[in-house]
Enzyme design. Structure first.
Site, PDB file in Angstrom:
ATOM      1  CE1 TYR A  37     -42.382  12.659  37.886  1.00 16.89           C
ATOM      2  CE2 TYR A  37     -44.403  11.377  37.784  1.00 16.89           C
ATOM      3  CZ  TYR A  37     -43.116  11.598  37.368  1.00 16.89           C
ATOM      4  OH  TYR A  37     -42.542  10.753  36.436  1.00 16.89           O
TER       5      TYR A  37
ATOM      6  CE  LYS B 260     -41.858  10.108  39.878  1.00 15.17           C
ATOM      7  NZ  LYS B 260     -40.650   9.980  39.112  1.00 15.17           N
TER       8      LYS B 260
HETATM    9  C1  NAY Z   1     -42.793   7.394  36.768  1.00 13.69           C
HETATM   10  O1  NAY Z   1     -43.583   8.201  37.199  1.00 13.69           O
HETATM   11  O2  NAY Z   1     -43.146   6.374  36.220  1.00 13.69           O
HETATM   12  C2  NAY Z   1     -41.349   7.634  36.885  1.00 13.69           C
HETATM   13  O3  NAY Z   1     -40.849   7.862  37.941  1.00 13.69           O
HETATM   14  C3  NAY Z   1     -40.524   7.548  35.678  1.00 13.69           C
HETATM   15  C4  NAY Z   1     -39.471   8.622  35.569  1.00 13.69           C
HETATM   16  C5  NAY Z   1     -38.771   8.389  34.286  1.00 13.69           C
HETATM   17  N1  NAY Z   1     -38.890   9.550  33.438  1.00 13.69           N
HETATM   18  C6  NAY Z   1     -39.584   9.527  32.303  1.00 13.69           C
HETATM   19  C7  NAY Z   1     -39.567  10.788  31.502  1.00 13.69           C
HETATM   20  O4  NAY Z   1     -40.172   8.563  31.941  1.00 13.69           O
HETATM   21  O5  NAY Z   1     -37.172   7.085  35.482  1.00 13.69           O
HETATM   22  C8  NAY Z   1     -37.320   8.045  34.475  1.00 13.69           C
HETATM   23  C9  NAY Z   1     -36.789   7.497  33.170  1.00 13.69           C
HETATM   24  O6  NAY Z   1     -37.521   6.356  32.823  1.00 13.69           O
HETATM   25  C10 NAY Z   1     -35.331   7.089  33.258  1.00 13.69           C
HETATM   26  O7  NAY Z   1     -34.559   8.130  33.765  1.00 13.69           O
HETATM   27  C11 NAY Z   1     -34.801   6.610  31.911  1.00 13.69           C
HETATM   28  O8  NAY Z   1     -34.696   7.690  31.014  1.00 13.69           O
END
Ligand code: NAY
Length: 295
Positions: A135, A163
């Site tokens: 990640y 990811k």
């Molecule tokens: C997780 O581990 O929960 C995710 O995959 C969330 C990844 C998210 N990034 C952050 C910084 O929270 O999906 C993104 C994010 O919510 C989205 O791009 C909206 O900004």
């Protein structure tokens, strides 16, 4: 690796009214997303508020989701924790529960050299037989996955993917080029879902999918059928919604959970220090729900 190709919502932390992990709400959200026909779930990551939960709470969530949905959806357990020891405990527990893969952020707080991060991820991998998904989320961890570290990790056959939540979509293309065949790169930033898929992301994991899964599923279909005009149209709608979600007093996840409640799925609020919804946010919450319905 087919089971990892698709739209995989990052699962939200599900609480009861007292703010404790709720078995009922966890099942409800899982069933809701299963019915929307998503490919899988990424459990216990950023959106799972893992950083604000105890080891026991994280195990509880991993257990409820697995008992409810294993065999029905691809389940990825995020097991990154501040210490290697706790991460290994979570990894072994996820393996017992029948998860399809493990994933972890790099260690946070201390700025550690690449070698420590390599050892951290390797020890998690050594703890079970499960495949592992790196990640990369430099904006929250401060650690940017380098191509050379990816290549070094790639020598371990358990490493099946990354990811990638860094903002340059080019990183997705570079990671794919460096990692070679039989490797999955997941798009991380929801705002760049279409761009990430076009430049080579095989699948996608995101924090806003849960509140608007249909939009990401449609965008994914349009990408698959080379209908980029419609894919882009949906991306614009998604980005308008994300900007609205991030414009309130309450945090983005609080807004998402309030909208989910209006959609009939009540999973509580967010855990502090994440900001809960304010009185003044309520009207906007209704508007964003309509924005999603109309999209
Ligand atoms: C997780 O581990 O929960 C995710 O995959 C969330 C990844 C998210 N990034 C952050 C910084 O929270 O999906 C993104 C994010 O919510 C989205 O791009 C909206 O900004």
């Amino acid at each position: 690796l087919e089971k990892f190709r698709g739209v995989i919502p990052a699962f939200y932390a599900c609480y009861d009214e007292q703010g404790n992990v709720s078995e009922e709400a966890t099942k409800e959200l899982g069933n809701h997303l299963y019915n929307k026909k998503v490919k899988g779930l990424y459990v216990g990551g950023s959106s799972g508020e893992c950083i604000y939960q105890t080891l026991e709470e994280r195990k509880e969530t991993l257990r409820i989701v697995a008992e409810n949905l294993r065999g029905k959806l691809t389940l990825i357990a995020h097991v990154g924790a501040p210490s290697t020891r706790d991460s290994v405990i979570l990894a072994q527990y996820a393996a017992e529960l029948g998860y399809d893969a493990l994933s972890a952020i790099p260690p946070i707080y201390f700025k550690l050299p690449e070698n420590s991060v390599y050892n951290y991820w390797s020890k998690i991998m050594d703890a079970t037989d499960l495949p592992f998904i790196i990640y990369n989320i430099p904006q929250t961890t401060g650690f940017d996955l380098s191509i050379s570290l990816l290549q070094k990790l790639r020598n371990n056959p358990k490493v099946i993917g990354v990811k990638n939540s860094s903002m340059p979509v080019m990183d997705i293309e570079r990671f794919k080029a460096a990692a070679g065949e039989n490797f999955i790169v997941f798009n991380g930033p929801d705002e760049q879902f279409v761009a990430g898929r076009l430049i080579g992301a095989d699948g996608a994991i995101g924090g806003t999918y849960g509140v608007m899964p249909e939009l990401f599923l449609y965008a994914d279909e349009f990408v698959k059928t080379n209908d980029f005009v419609h894919a882009r149209e949906i991306q614009t709608k998604i980005n308008d919604i994300i900007i609205s979600l991030c414009s309130l007093e309450g945090s983005m996840y609080a807004a998402i959970k309030a909208i989910l409640a209006l959609q009939g799925v009540s999973i509580g609020g967010v855990r502090e220090p994440l900001e809960n919804i304010h009185e003044g946010d309520l009207e906007a919450i209704h508007q964003i729900k309509n924005q999603i319905d109309e999209a």
